[in-house]
Enzyme design. Structure first.
Site, PDB file in Angstrom:
ATOM      1  N   ASP A 208       0.833  -1.214   0.000  1.00  0.00           N
ATOM      2  CA  ASP A 208       0.000   0.000   0.000  1.00  0.00           C
ATOM      3  C   ASP A 208       0.865   1.261   0.000  1.00  0.00           C
ATOM      4  OD1 ASP A 208       0.640  -1.254   2.400  1.00  0.00           O
ATOM      5  OD2 ASP A 208      -0.938  -0.293   3.547  1.00  0.00           O
ATOM      6  N   ASP A 232       1.160  -7.280 -10.725  1.00  0.00           N
ATOM      7  CA  ASP A 232       0.193  -7.018 -11.790  1.00  0.00           C
ATOM      8  C   ASP A 232      -0.368  -5.602 -11.628  1.00  0.00           C
ATOM      9  OD1 ASP A 232      -1.552  -7.347 -13.869  1.00  0.00           O
ATOM     10  OD2 ASP A 232      -2.814  -8.856 -12.901  1.00  0.00           O
ATOM     11  N   ASP A 236       0.858  -1.875 -13.837  1.00  0.00           N
ATOM     12  CA  ASP A 236      -0.071  -1.049 -14.623  1.00  0.00           C
ATOM     13  C   ASP A 236      -0.135   0.376 -14.066  1.00  0.00           C
ATOM     14  OD1 ASP A 236      -0.569  -3.059 -16.370  1.00  0.00           O
ATOM     15  OD2 ASP A 236      -2.675  -3.336 -15.870  1.00  0.00           O
TER      16      ASP A 236
END
Ligand SMILES: NC(=O)c1ccc[n+]([C@@H]2O[C@H](COP(=O)([O-])OP(=O)(O)OC[C@H]3O[C@@H](n4cnc5c(N)ncnc54)[C@H](O)[C@@H]3O)[C@@H](O)[C@H]2O)c1
Length: 335
Positions: A208, A232, A236
């Site tokens: 986080d 993943d 992005d």
């Protein structure tokens, strides 16, 4: 030295963008032997399998594979994804995503970034072990010492070969004490070795915090390594900082193969219109050239792509007016 390169064009705009990459590689006069195999939905319609064994064998035998994009039909039960199958069959455990600023403007673009996200590609929540109990469902998350060690080692070797001085290990070991606890312990043991031998520094961040820091101070990262799902998502997020889907390239790398592909899909909405953006595929081609040791050619192609972007010769998805053929022509003239 000659290299065997397998071409998997796939569906939709896949053939359009891969044809540009092959034409440019041929223009560069490198000693590459190209072969082609089939994968994707058109292949399924033709032979009843989206990823025939002959294609898997060809990818295993090649020095590297360039993969375009495939269409996944939503309504065929047990349809297997070509790229996921290849990753599993060839044990392509490292997913590599470069994050390099190339001179785009607008959106969330940030100048001056040059780092990598390394994602474990075979374990975590992606092992597909889910169970439905009616009112609740459970997904298993697999983390192994072997899988953790090889991905962290991959990240450190990448740092070593690209002159990076810091590796950021990302996890959530404060909550996922057993799974990410194992990943963290294993990562820190590898980190100690590389610190002692090569002076490469380790940094640890909870996922986080990492997500925030990517927006706040992305220039402070060099190599980020993490487990499958976190990687993943973070890769992005990071891609948005340098131009998004239109320039996002990825490598799936293992001991028995390496597949380089644009991150985008088959874009059926623009297929056949001649406006597909080939930049992401060309940046995947740069990664392929680095992988096979053609570093000078990789640098030459990357510079030509960057020059074309800075000259504003862009496809409509990047805010320009050039079509695919015009971009190809400009890159060739910039080589
Ligand atoms: N690795 C892969 O092969 C892969 C990855 C993602 C999606 N898919 C598949 O692709 C198909 C379409 O999926 P989607 O629409 O969600 O995602 P997509 O990436 O294909 O397209 C999303 C949007 O971005 C645009 N776009 C994507 N690549 C572009 C390019 N090179 N040039 C210009 N515009 C581009 C498209 O026109 C579309 O508007 C689906 O069948 C999906 O399953 C495949």
């Amino acid at each position: 030295m000659s290299h065997n390169i397998l071409i998997l064009k796939g569906d939709g705009i896949g053939p359009e963008v891969v044809d540009v990459a092959v034409a440019i590689l041929q223009h560069m006069g490198l000693d590459l032997n190209f072969s082609e195999a089939k994968a994707g939905y058109a292949c399924f319609q033709e032979v009843g399998d989206p990823i025939p064994q002959t294609t898997i064998d060809a990818a295993r035998a090649a020095d590297a594979t360039i993969f375009g994009a495939v269409t996944t039909p939503p309504d065929i039960p047990n349809y297997r994804s070509a790229v996921v199958t290849l990753r599993r069959e060839l044990d392509l455990y490292a997913n590599l995503r470069p994050v390099h600023s190339l001179g785009l403007t607008g959106g969330h673009y940030r100048e001056g970034l040059d780092f990598y996200v390394v994602r474990e590609n075979t374990e975590g929540l992606y092992i597909g072990q889910e169970e439905d109990f009616g009112d609740y469902a459970v997904a298993k998350r697999l983390i192994t010492k072997k899988g953790s060690e090889r991905i962290v080692r991959y990240a450190y070797e990448l740092a070593r070969h690209t002159g990076k001085r810091k590796v950021t290990v990302v996890h959530k070991a404060n909550i996922l004490r057993l799974t990410d606890g194992l990943f963290r312990r294993t990562a820190l043991a590898v980190a100690k070795e590389y610190d002692e031998q090569y002076g490469i520094e380790v940094q640890e961040l909870l996922v986080d915090t990492m997500a925030m820091r990517l927006i706040k101070d992305p220039q402070n990262f060099e190599v980020i390594v993490t487990t499958n799902l976190f990687g993943d998502i973070l890769s992005d997020e990071a891609a948005e900082l340098v131009g998004g889907l239109g320039v996002a390239a990825s490598g799936n790398i293992g001991e028995h193969g390496a597949i380089f592909e644009p991150v985008h899909g088959s874009a059926p909405d623009i297929a056949g219109k001649g406006v597909a953006n080939p930049f992401a595929t060309l940046l995947a081609t740069v990664m392929m050239l680095q992988h096979i040791g053609e570093n000078a050619a990789a640098q030459r192609l990357q510079s030509a792509v960057a020059a074309t972007i800075r000259q504003g010769v862009l496809t409509p998805d990047l805010g320009g007016t050039a079509n695919t053929a015009r971009v190809k022509e400009q890159i060739i003239s910039n080589l």
